[in-house]
Structure formats: structure tokens, C-alpha cells
Design an enzyme around this catalytic site. Structure first.
Site, PDB file in Angstrom:
ATOM      1  N   SER A 193     141.966   4.416  67.245  1.00 14.29           N
ATOM      2  CA  SER A 193     142.834   5.326  66.484  1.00 14.29           C
ATOM      3  C   SER A 193     144.127   5.565  67.279  1.00 14.29           C
ATOM      4  O   SER A 193     144.831   4.608  67.587  1.00 14.29           O
ATOM      5  CB  SER A 193     142.078   6.628  66.201  1.00 14.29           C
ATOM      6  OG  SER A 193     142.716   7.347  65.189  1.00 14.29           O
ATOM      7  N   ASP A 262     131.584  -4.610  45.132  1.00 16.54           N
ATOM      8  CA  ASP A 262     130.556  -4.908  46.144  1.00 16.54           C
ATOM      9  C   ASP A 262     130.066  -6.353  46.056  1.00 16.54           C
ATOM     10  O   ASP A 262     129.822  -7.003  47.078  1.00 16.54           O
ATOM     11  CB  ASP A 262     129.393  -3.912  45.982  1.00 16.54           C
ATOM     12  CG  ASP A 262     128.325  -4.075  47.049  1.00 16.54           C
ATOM     13  OD1 ASP A 262     128.541  -4.865  47.984  1.00 16.54           O
ATOM     14  OD2 ASP A 262     127.270  -3.426  46.944  1.00 16.54           O
ATOM     15  N   ASP A 265     131.587 -10.578  47.223  1.00  8.26           N
ATOM     16  CA  ASP A 265     131.219 -11.443  48.351  1.00  8.26           C
ATOM     17  C   ASP A 265     129.837 -12.061  48.169  1.00  8.26           C
ATOM     18  O   ASP A 265     129.315 -12.702  49.085  1.00  8.26           O
ATOM     19  CB  ASP A 265     131.272 -10.633  49.652  1.00  8.26           C
ATOM     20  CG  ASP A 265     130.541  -9.300  49.530  1.00  8.26           C
ATOM     21  OD1 ASP A 265     129.477  -9.259  48.883  1.00  8.26           O
ATOM     22  OD2 ASP A 265     131.040  -8.292  50.056  1.00  8.26           O
ATOM     23  N   ALA A 267     127.039 -10.499  47.996  1.00 11.58           N
ATOM     24  CA  ALA A 267     125.969  -9.665  48.549  1.00 11.58           C
ATOM     25  C   ALA A 267     126.136  -8.229  48.058  1.00 11.58           C
ATOM     26  O   ALA A 267     127.071  -7.543  48.471  1.00 11.58           O
ATOM     27  CB  ALA A 267     126.011  -9.698  50.072  1.00 11.58           C
ATOM     28  N   ASP A 269     125.262  -5.263  48.780  1.00 12.33           N
ATOM     29  CA  ASP A 269     124.637  -4.538  49.895  1.00 12.33           C
ATOM     30  C   ASP A 269     125.337  -3.228  50.214  1.00 12.33           C
ATOM     31  O   ASP A 269     125.107  -2.628  51.266  1.00 12.33           O
ATOM     32  CB  ASP A 269     124.648  -5.446  51.142  1.00 12.33           C
ATOM     33  CG  ASP A 269     126.056  -5.919  51.499  1.00 12.33           C
ATOM     34  OD1 ASP A 269     127.006  -5.653  50.715  1.00 12.33           O
ATOM     35  OD2 ASP A 269     126.229  -6.560  52.553  1.00 12.33           O
ATOM     36  N   ASP A 405     137.928   2.200  56.442  1.00 13.23           N
ATOM     37  CA  ASP A 405     138.555   3.252  57.232  1.00 13.23           C
ATOM     38  C   ASP A 405     139.363   4.159  56.295  1.00 13.23           C
ATOM     39  O   ASP A 405     140.385   3.743  55.755  1.00 13.23           O
ATOM     40  CB  ASP A 405     139.466   2.612  58.289  1.00 13.23           C
ATOM     41  CG  ASP A 405     140.033   3.619  59.273  1.00 13.23           C
ATOM     42  OD1 ASP A 405     140.263   4.779  58.870  1.00 13.23           O
ATOM     43  OD2 ASP A 405     140.261   3.244  60.433  1.00 13.23           O
ATOM     44  N   HIS A 445     136.222   4.944  60.072  1.00 13.72           N
ATOM     45  CA  HIS A 445     137.236   5.131  61.098  1.00 13.72           C
ATOM     46  C   HIS A 445     136.582   5.229  62.488  1.00 13.72           C
ATOM     47  O   HIS A 445     135.962   6.244  62.799  1.00 13.72           O
ATOM     48  CB  HIS A 445     138.070   6.370  60.794  1.00 13.72           C
ATOM     49  CG  HIS A 445     139.219   6.533  61.738  1.00 13.72           C
ATOM     50  ND1 HIS A 445     140.197   5.573  61.869  1.00 13.72           N
ATOM     51  CD2 HIS A 445     139.538   7.501  62.622  1.00 13.72           C
ATOM     52  CE1 HIS A 445     141.066   5.965  62.780  1.00 13.72           C
ATOM     53  NE2 HIS A 445     140.680   7.125  63.253  1.00 13.72           N
TER      54      HIS A 445
END
Ligand SMILES: *[C@@H]1O[C@H](CO)[C@@H](O)[C@H](O)[C@H]1NC(C)=O
Ligand SMILES: *[C@@H]1O[C@H](CO)[C@@H](O)[C@H](O)[C@H]1NC(C)=O
Length: 534
Positions: A193, A262, A265, A267, A269, A405, A445
Site C-alpha cells: 500500500s 466468475d 476463467d 472456474a 470458484d 483490491d 488489499h
């Protein structure tokens, strides 16, 4: 995995055993540091004390805004040194050195800060000292996660921008050399950060100080980062405004985004591997005529319109990009919806920029002010330069960024990487010699998240302390050590999916180095063998 834990444990055990006869001498040298260490007129020793493993270090000077626990438990026998260092006639920093009994590898490590950062990173100091690093951390030139000490004191802003980390690094090296009476072999930096920004600052401007720099979720382009959070708040409005979403409504919006992205990709998950390829239809959560949030959990067209604007990149009056868009799939921070002007933005403008405690976010925050701040860029705090100096030193930089993040968009880390590539005219395989970027899907984050987020980095270890199955020799820190000391450059970064609620390791993933991407090969989502790089 098991054998590596055993090897690590055994090596720590034997080196400690070997050090025992020296213990008394170590302890006496440590306690005498206040008398013996006096590098210059700017540096004062506040404290030196020998601490055995398991000691309870209370942190009386950590400001209440620092959030960390009021105490830290040490893991290994060490010497603790606390210093005060003047940086100008009106500014100064406080720093600590935690120097372990076992310093056989002669490694030096500096830790960074977070947020508006005047907080010493005690929990991370305990962790890295246990790995044998003589560890330095500092308060960044003021006490507390606040910008108030910057009011009418540019010296404190200058410390925050670059000077505290640079000064603490140099003084820390003197202290460590003095205490162990021998030169250090390798010097490292780790931060996330604001600490990630400090790492990039070192990589850009004083790379000679560190052989290896780890910069996580870096807050570089920090003026525009503060500004976009202010922009978010303006776009969404306050509780009661037609555009406003409360925390539950944001959670519903996030679920809707996950439901659309989701599986991109392959997957399903709960983790979006590549949020930048996710372009959700927010209107899917809009109420049909006659429906309401209370009756159907849907949003009004005004709310959906605000969300669409929230997810757009942020542009200046000149049409140039100020800051890239929010990561789809990340949780928004409560500053966006709690009805209070965003804390960091408000503090930065009031105390660091305008020197006016009466500056009023609601009345005075505007795109014109944002443009003026961007042009001002106090003491180069934006930390947006290429890495020519780093390349010349031959030292290494590793950046990582969680792809969910909610505070600092991961897009900013891709943007910086491509900026460095273009401005130096270097392809990614040329950059690989000294600069590698690892996007970490499923990491929030700096710590936590729905996927394999744990990499043994800043702000992580103290949260998983005691959970079985977490060796430290495949951490990002030891990965950097291998790169620097053995020339083994990382292609992938080992991460664990740790459920902090249940205290269990649920899975593992080896994240790919940009511009390669994680690809699902089939099988158990939580098994690292189910994922490749492409
Ligand atoms: C460490 O000391 C603090 C302050 O005295 C105390 O509140 C805390 O419980 C102690 N922690 C442990 C684990 O002993
Ligand atoms: C803030 O806005 C108020 C109201 O418009 C104005 O009177 C004041 O001058 C502004 N302050 C600054 C520092 O721009």
C-alpha cells in the site's frame, strides 16, 4: 511441503543452539547500545533492550489511529533499539531496529508504512526478525495514520514522500553494522500500500540502498488515488440521495458482478482470475416497474447509473486519464457509502495540500482542485518515474497486487508496468531482468480475500500465526532472497488460500508473472496443479 518445514525448523534450532554461548555477550552489547551508538548529532537513542523469544512488547507510542494491537509477541531472541532522527529543524522520525541473535546470513530489511502512515509495523518486524533479518521499521516522520502533523509543516510532507524511508534505511544500516560489528551482506525492502509506494520510490530514486525490493499493492500516483476515492463518494452521493447505495446494496451488486464474471476463467470458484476482462451489465440488478429493494433486492435506475459511473476510469479536464477503474469483484470500502467524506482524501487536502483545517470536502472538492493537486505533486509523492536507475544498479524489484483490491485498483499496477516498459523501450522479457509483476487473483488489499492470497508478505503473517501448514521458505520475501542471492528469478509466486475465520489452509496456487495469466486446467480449484500460466 512437510520436509521444507522440518528443514527450516531444524536450521533455526541449530543456529540458535550454536548462538547460546554468545547469549550473555549479545545481551550486554544490546543493553549498552544507548551508550555506544551515536552516529551523528541528528540521531538519539531512545531505548535499547534485549528481548527473549516470547517477549510481550507493548507499543506505547503507537498512535490510537494505528489500528494494530497495542502489543506484539516476539518469536526469537533479539536486540531492540529505538531511535529518534531529526530530518530537518521542524521534522523527524522515530524508528526501531529488531536485531535477532541469529544473524548468520547478514540480511538487512526495511519495512514500510500504510495509509497516511505514521505507524511502526511491529507485527511484521516480529515476523521478519524471526526469519533472521535485522529489521528496521519507522513511523514515516509523524505519529499516527493521520495527516494532521503535516499542517503548515512541509518537512513532514517531505518525510512522507521519500525522506523518512531513505533516512531510516541509512541510519538503520549504521545501527546494524555497529551492533553486530560486521558489514551486512544483502539489503531488502518490503512494504504494501503506502509501503508499496515507498518501495517504488526507492526503486526509482535510491535503488542503491536495496538489493531486492518488494512493493505490494503500491499506492503510487497517490494524489490521484486520494482524488478518485473522493470522486467515488461524489458519484454515489450521501445516504438519502437517489444515487446512493448502502453496504448491503453494494454487497448485492458485488454478487451480481461475480455471477456474471466468475466463470469467465472456466472456474466458478468465487474468484475472478482476470477482473480487467470483466465488463458487467450492472442493469441486471435494476428493478422492474413496481419492484423495490425491500421487496425484490433490486436497485433503481438512478442507483444503477451511479454504479456504472463509479466503475468508469477517472479523467481530468484535459481528457487524460487520472486513475484507472475500480476492480470488478472487489468489495468497496465503507468510505464510499458511510456518509462521511472519505478520510484519506479529506486529510490529504486539508493538511498536506491546502494547509487549511477548514477546507471542506463537500464544498471544496472539485475536478479543478484535483488537477491542481496533480500538477503540484508535493515532493514527488506521486512516485511515477521509470526504473533507469534501478536497471543500472542490477538490483531487483518485485511488485504484486491483489486483483480484488477495494482500496487501490490493481489496474494501477498494470498501468505502471506498461508505463515503465514503454518509457524505457524494454519488452517484458527485458524487464524480467530487474522488474517482475505478479497479479494475485483472489487477494484483497494487501491481505485476505476469497482466493489464494497468502504469500508471506507485509501485513499477513501475524494474521495467520499459529495456523498449521504455512512454511516461510516459499514466502515472497524468501523468493526475493533466492533471486538476489542465488540468481533464481521467480516465474510464479506461491500463495495459499487461508480461511481466517476457521484458521485453515484451504488451497494453494502458484500465481503467474505478468504478462502471463493464470489459466484453469481442470480439477480441484484449490489444488495448485489445476492451474497453469499462459
Ligand atoms: C501483553 O501486554 C499487554 C499490556 O500489558 C496485555 O494487555 C496483553 O494481554 C499481553 N499479551 C500477552 C499475550 O501476554
Ligand atoms: C471552499 O468553498 C467555500 C464555499 O464555496 C468557499 O467560500 C471557500 O473559499 C472554499 N475554500 C477553498 C480553500 O477553496
Amino acid at each position: 511441503m512437510k520436509s521444507s518445514i522440518l528443514t527450516w525448523t531444524a536450521s533455526v534450532f541449530f543456529s540458535l543452539a550454536a548462538a547460546v554461548p554468545q547469549q550473555g555477550k549479545f545481551e550486554r552489547r544490546c543493553n549498552r547500545l544507548a551508550q555506544t551508538f551515536s552516529p551523528d548529532s541528528k540521531t538519539t537513542v531512545l531505548l535499547s533492550e534485549y528481548l527473549p523469544a516470547g517477549a510481550n512488547v507493548t507499543n506505547p507510542d503507537n498512535h490510537p489511529s494505528c489500528q494494530s494491537k497495542p502489543f506484539t509477541i516476539t518469536y526469537v531472541d533479539m536486540c531492540r533499539l529505538r531511535l529518534k532522527v531529526a530530518t530537518s529543524s521542524t521534522s523527524g522520525l522515530e524508528m526501531e531496529a529488531w536485531m535477532p541473535v541469529d544473524w548468520s546470513k547478514k540480511r538487512y530489511l526495511v519495512l514500510g508504512n500504510g495509509g497516511l502512515g505514521g505507524c511502526i509495523a511491529y507485527p511484521d518486524m516480529a515476523y521478519t526478525a524471526s526469519l533472521g533479518f535485522a529489521t528496521i521499521a519507522h513511523n514515516n516522520g509523524h505519529l499516527g495514520d493521520t495527516a494532521e502533523p503535516m499542517l503548515n509543516n512541509p518537512g513532514v510532507v517531505e518525510d512522507y514522500a521519500y525522506r523518512a524511508i531513505k533516512t531510516a534505511t541509512k541510519v538503520g544500516k549504521k545501527a546494524v553494522r555497529h551492533f553486530y560489528q560486521t558489514a551486512l551482506k544483502n539489503s531488502y525492502y518490503m512494504g504494501c500500500s503506502s509501503g508499496g509506494r515507498q518501495g517504488l520510490k526507492a526503486a526509482q530514486d535510491f535503488p542503491e540502498e536495496f538489493d531486492g525490493i518488494i512493493a505490494g499493492a503500491p499506492a503510487n500516483d497517490i494524489n490521484n488515488l486520494f482524488s478518485i476515492v473522493g470522486h467515488y463518494y461524489k458519484v454515489m452521493g450521501k445516504p438519502g440521495d437517489a444515487t446512493h447505495l448502502n453496504g448491503d446494496q453494494w454487497a448485492a451488486m458485488r454478487n451480481m458482478i461475480l455471477s456474471q464474471c466468475d466463470s469467465l476463467d472456466g472456474a466458478a470458484d468465487g474468484v475472478i482470475e482476470e477482473p480487467r476482462s470483466c465488463n458487467p451489465r450492472f442493469e441486471a440488478l435494476m428493478c422492474a416497474t413496481g419492484q423495490t429493494w425491500a421487496s425484490h433486492g433490486c436497485l433503481t435506475s438512478k442507483q444503477v447509473g451511479a454504479v456504472r459511473k463509479f466503475f468508469e476510469p477517472y479523467y481530468g479536464t484535459d481528457g487524460n486519464l487520472l486513475y484507472p477503474r475500480f476492480d470488478p469483484g472487489a468489495e468497496v470500502i465503507s468510505d464510499v457509502y458511510d456518509g462521511q467524506p472519505p478520510y484519506f482524501t479529506d486529510q490529504w487536502f486539508k493538511y498536506a495540500v491546502k494547509n487549511d483545517p477548514n477546507w471542506d470536502f463537500d464544498a471544496n472538492f472539485s475536478l479543478q482542485e484535483v488537477m491542481a493537486l496533480n500538477a503540484l505533486d508535493p515532493f514527488g509523492v506521486s512516485t511515477w518515474k521509470d526504473l533507469k536507475k534501478l536497471k543500472r544498479t542490477g538490483h531487483k524489484l518485485l511488485t504484486y497486487h491483489g486483483l480484488q483490491d477495494g482500496l487501490i485498483s490493481s489496474e494501477n499496477s498494470y498501468r505502471y508496468y506498461e508505463y515503465v516498459s514503454r518509457s524505457m523501450g524494454l519488452t517484458s522479457s527485458q524487464l524480467d531482468q530487474f522488474y517482475r509483476y505478479f497479479p494475485i487473483s483472489g487477494q484483497s488489499h494487501c491481505w485476505g480475500g476469497a482466493g489464494s492470497w497468502y504469500i508471506g508478505a507485509t501485513s499477513q503473517f501475524a494474521r495467520v500465526r499459529g495456523i498449521p501448514g504455512i512454511p516461510s521458505d516459499d514466502s515472497v520475501l524468501m523468493t526475493m532472497v533466492k533471486w538476489v542471492e542465488q540468481g533464481v528469478a521467480p516465474e510464479r509466486l506461491r500463495a495459499r488460500n487461508i480461511d481466517l475465520q476457521t484458521g485453515t489452509v484451504k488451497g494453494m496456487k502458484d500465481h503467474c508473472k505478468w504478462p502471463k495469466k493464470n489459466v484453469y486446467l481442470g480439477g480441484d480449484f484449490n489444488a495448485k496443479e489445476s492451474w497453469g500460466c499462459q
